[in-house]
Design an enzyme around this catalytic site. Structure first.
Site, PDB file in Angstrom:
ATOM      1  N   HIS A 313      48.562  37.094  24.910  1.00  0.00           N
ATOM      2  CA  HIS A 313      49.815  36.891  24.195  1.00  0.00           C
ATOM      3  C   HIS A 313      49.480  35.507  24.175  1.00  0.00           C
ATOM      4  O   HIS A 313      49.968  34.453  25.103  1.00  0.00           O
ATOM      5  CB  HIS A 313      50.956  37.794  24.344  1.00  0.00           C
ATOM      6  CG  HIS A 313      51.226  37.587  23.281  1.00  0.00           C
ATOM      7  ND1 HIS A 313      52.341  36.926  22.488  1.00  0.00           N
ATOM      8  CD2 HIS A 313      51.358  38.894  22.242  1.00  0.00           C
ATOM      9  CE1 HIS A 313      52.740  37.167  20.992  1.00  0.00           C
ATOM     10  NE2 HIS A 313      51.922  38.553  20.997  1.00  0.00           N
ATOM     11  N   ASP A 370      49.264  46.214  22.809  1.00  0.00           N
ATOM     12  CA  ASP A 370      48.132  47.201  22.635  1.00  0.00           C
ATOM     13  C   ASP A 370      47.754  47.747  23.809  1.00  0.00           C
ATOM     14  O   ASP A 370      46.492  48.344  23.182  1.00  0.00           O
ATOM     15  CB  ASP A 370      47.360  45.985  22.510  1.00  0.00           C
ATOM     16  CG  ASP A 370      47.396  45.808  20.267  1.00  0.00           C
ATOM     17  OD1 ASP A 370      47.814  46.423  19.599  1.00  0.00           O
ATOM     18  OD2 ASP A 370      47.850  44.762  20.164  1.00  0.00           O
TER      19      ASP A 370
HETATM   20  N1  CMC Z   1      40.468  37.619  28.173  1.00  0.00           N
HETATM   21  C1  CMC Z   1      40.097  36.721  29.002  1.00  0.00           C
HETATM   22  N2  CMC Z   1      40.280  35.660  29.360  1.00  0.00           N
HETATM   23  C2  CMC Z   1      41.781  35.342  27.939  1.00  0.00           C
HETATM   24  C3  CMC Z   1      41.945  36.734  27.259  1.00  0.00           C
HETATM   25  C4  CMC Z   1      41.635  37.247  27.435  1.00  0.00           C
HETATM   26  N3  CMC Z   1      42.049  38.457  26.786  1.00  0.00           N
HETATM   27  N4  CMC Z   1      43.213  36.214  26.403  1.00  0.00           N
HETATM   28  C5  CMC Z   1      42.781  34.784  26.331  1.00  0.00           C
HETATM   29  N5  CMC Z   1      41.720  34.744  27.487  1.00  0.00           N
HETATM   30  C6  CMC Z   1      41.856  32.982  28.299  1.00  0.00           C
HETATM   31  C7  CMC Z   1      40.904  32.027  27.267  1.00  0.00           C
HETATM   32  O1  CMC Z   1      39.516  32.159  27.301  1.00  0.00           O
HETATM   33  C8  CMC Z   1      41.491  30.981  27.645  1.00  0.00           C
HETATM   34  O2  CMC Z   1      41.288  30.038  28.615  1.00  0.00           O
HETATM   35  P1  CMC Z   1      40.774  28.489  28.399  1.00  0.00           P
HETATM   36  O3  CMC Z   1      42.401  27.839  28.547  1.00  0.00           O
HETATM   37  O4  CMC Z   1      39.980  27.847  29.769  1.00  0.00           O
HETATM   38  O5  CMC Z   1      39.804  28.073  27.698  1.00  0.00           O
HETATM   39  C9  CMC Z   1      43.456  30.469  27.865  1.00  0.00           C
HETATM   40  O6  CMC Z   1      43.164  32.733  28.557  1.00  0.00           O
HETATM   41  C10 CMC Z   1      44.220  30.667  26.439  1.00  0.00           C
HETATM   42  O7  CMC Z   1      43.850  31.428  25.694  1.00  0.00           O
HETATM   43  P2  CMC Z   1      43.170  31.419  24.150  1.00  0.00           P
HETATM   44  O8  CMC Z   1      42.720  32.168  23.180  1.00  0.00           O
HETATM   45  O9  CMC Z   1      43.305  29.919  24.174  1.00  0.00           O
HETATM   46  O10 CMC Z   1      45.213  31.524  23.732  1.00  0.00           O
HETATM   47  P3  CMC Z   1      46.070  32.155  22.047  1.00  0.00           P
HETATM   48  O11 CMC Z   1      46.857  31.658  22.531  1.00  0.00           O
HETATM   49  O12 CMC Z   1      45.072  31.146  21.396  1.00  0.00           O
HETATM   50  O13 CMC Z   1      44.920  33.763  21.825  1.00  0.00           O
HETATM   51  C11 CMC Z   1      44.932  36.320  21.866  1.00  0.00           C
HETATM   52  C12 CMC Z   1      46.019  34.643  22.561  1.00  0.00           C
HETATM   53  C13 CMC Z   1      46.074  37.355  22.041  1.00  0.00           C
HETATM   54  C14 CMC Z   1      44.157  36.102  20.565  1.00  0.00           C
HETATM   55  C15 CMC Z   1      44.448  36.071  23.223  1.00  0.00           C
HETATM   56  O14 CMC Z   1      45.007  36.514  24.716  1.00  0.00           O
HETATM   57  C16 CMC Z   1      43.216  37.231  23.213  1.00  0.00           C
HETATM   58  O15 CMC Z   1      41.968  37.013  22.140  1.00  0.00           O
HETATM   59  N6  CMC Z   1      43.885  38.376  23.808  1.00  0.00           N
HETATM   60  C17 CMC Z   1      43.290  39.296  23.211  1.00  0.00           C
HETATM   61  C18 CMC Z   1      43.538  40.270  21.414  1.00  0.00           C
HETATM   62  C19 CMC Z   1      45.090  41.098  21.879  1.00  0.00           C
HETATM   63  O16 CMC Z   1      44.566  41.602  22.975  1.00  0.00           O
HETATM   64  N7  CMC Z   1      44.955  40.442  20.914  1.00  0.00           N
HETATM   65  C20 CMC Z   1      46.322  41.294  20.537  1.00  0.00           C
HETATM   66  C21 CMC Z   1      47.617  40.256  20.908  1.00  0.00           C
HETATM   67  S1  CMC Z   1      49.084  41.131  21.399  1.00  0.00           S
HETATM   68  C22 CMC Z   1      49.697  42.197  19.550  1.00  0.00           C
HETATM   69  C23 CMC Z   1      49.174  41.393  18.007  1.00  0.00           C
HETATM   70  O17 CMC Z   1      49.913  40.390  18.021  1.00  0.00           O
HETATM   71  O18 CMC Z   1      48.529  42.537  17.550  1.00  0.00           O
END
Ligand code: CMC
Length: 435
Positions: A313, A370
């Protein structure tokens, strides 16, 4: 309290490299990090700030929802999500989000009555559904139909008029479940069910989803409560992508029906509300506990775009408190309904193994809302493509509350970010025959 300032060293390269100090005001909220006020930066210094994805940028002030991502805390108007989820109702939470205070008994009764008597759609709206393919995704249908409401309710489009804003708010909160249920019924080829005024908000939603005109539908109190709690847990989450979209659309003066349709479009993506659907597909794909290590490795690999859906998140660097509530109620709902779902066991094992893994610990990737919601939706008999539609029904209260707050805020301006341009400089046009 005296105004605080922060000093930033600014490297100025032209004409001679030199360091100049910049004094910027610091704004303090009641909770959470302070905010550097950069509003005058361009005017005074002719520079912009750069923050793709708004990781360090507050786009507005708000009194509605507070998240402490490090502690895993979520408050609506100061009340904890745990207390609201266990003691309140979705309609009461919606009232709280809209008005800032919990309603008295009389205020609640009046609000509930207003919502109940606005659940019907203009009969003409029903023809819109028939224009969609039966296999259309329910969120695609909802975006179209919610946007189309602006062509029906002309008496609630003037956003400058508080009475019209209030009317549009009631209409949206009341009609979005009717639209979601109709989108579902249409996909099934089943008859639309008209709302029933003697039922609760969640009970009526279940009736519209699962009832038939040929027989009476008995609302199961366990399912009714579980649905209501799910709606509460999705009700608001401060300035997330879809809420920011609603605010951005509304900042230009667009009508509330159009703004909510825009919010739904943003919610639909798998990184946001589409994740609940994606979790279920992922669990099916993993299939068996023995496959979990393989998928964890895939999620960790930089070469593989696969991510563990329902994990991570932007704000929570701790267990998402909504996931904690859902984890518990997931067990309860399945037990009460007598369902033995192997996917729950798989999900629990996946969570356990991920939370023991160095990669997830180091990056503070915990299950989010989720991760468990889909399992409860599934237990309630809701098909997977409807999951994000249900998220949209719950989030409607928050979208409306945030849209109202934005319009009442004297500091609101049209949302208009700037950019760091890296394209071509001015060049001369070459006619096609000479290229
Ligand atoms: N599985 C594996 N690696 C992950 C994941 C994951 N679910 N989420 C983040 N990472 C890693 C990512 O690869 C990155 O690694 P690095 O620093 O080495 O490049 C690091 O963690 C930070 O991730 P980010 O994408 O820069 O973080 P963000 O804040 O931009 O993204 C997120 C947040 C929710 C989009 C992301 O965690 C994600 O894609 N999660 C899976 C989708 C998900 O469950 N979404 C629902 C969010 S909660 C409800 C809502 O808001 O609707």
């Amino acid at each position: 309290m005296a105004q605080e300032f922060i000093g930033i060293d600014e490297m100025v390269n032209n004409p001679q490299p030199e360091t100049k100090s910049l004094r910027l005001p610091v704004l303090k909220g009641t909770l959470g990090p302070s905010v550097v006020d950069v509003r005058d930066l361009y005017k005074s210094k002719k520079i912009f700030t750069y923050d793709p994805g708004y990781t360090s940028t507050a786009s507005c002030t708000s009194k509605i929802t507070f998240i402490d991502g490090e502690q895993g805390q979520l408050l609506h108007r100061g009340y904890s999500i745990e207390e609201l989820a266990s003691q309140s109702t979705y309609l009461e939470v919606a009232y709280l989000l809209f008005n800032g205070e919990l309603p008295t008994k009389d205020e609640y009764a009046a609000f509930e009555k207003e919502i109940t008597y606005h659940t019907l759609l203009h009969e003409q709206v029903i023809h819109f559904f028939r224009g969609f393919r039966r296999d259309a995704h329910p969120v695609a249908v909802m975006i179209g139909v919610v946007g189309a409401l602006s062509s029906f309710y002309h008496d609630s489009l003037d956003i400058q008029d508080k009475a019209q804003r209030d009317l549009a708010s009631l209409r949206l909160l009341a009609k979005v479940p009717t639209i979601a249920a109709m989108a579902f019924r249409y996909s099934q080829g089943h008859p639309f069910m008209y709302p029933q005024n003697n039922l609760s908000y969640a009970g009526n939603f279940l009736h519209m989803l699962f009832g038939y005109p040929t027989e009476s539908y008995e609302v199961d109190p366990v399912i009714e409560r579980a649905m209501d709690q799910l709606l509460i847990l999705h009700a608001d989450h401060e300035q997330n992508a879809s809420t920011s979209t609603v605010r951005m659309a509304g900042s230009s003066g667009a009508n509330p029906f159009a703004c909510l349709a825009a919010g739904m479009a943003s919610l639909w993506g798998p990184a946001h509300g589409g994740a609940n659907e994606a979790v279920l597909y992922m669990l099916h794909e993993i299939g068996d506990k023995s496959q979990i290590p393989k998928y964890i490795e895939k999620a960790k690999s930089k070469k593989d775009p696969f991510r563990l859906m329902g994990f991570g998140h932007r704000v929570y660097k701790n267990y998402d408190p909504r996931a904690a509530v859902l984890r518990e109620s997931c067990h309860k709902v399945l037990e009460v309904l007598g369902i033995d779902d192997p996917l729950l066991e798989l999900a629990l094992e996946l969570e356990k193994m991920a939370l023991e893994d160095e990669y997830f610990l180091e990056k503070k990737l915990f299950p989010n809302v989720d991760f468990y919601s889909g399992l409860i939706f599934k237990a309630l008999g809701i098909p997977t493509p409807m999951f994000t539609a249900l998220f949209a029904v719950g989030r409607t209260a928050g979208w409306i509350a945030q849209w109202r707050e934005m319009l009442e805020d004297p500091e609101t301006k049209i949302g208009r970010p700037r950019q760091l341009y890296k394209g071509e400089k001015l060049r001369t046009y070459v006619p096609i025959v000479k290229r």
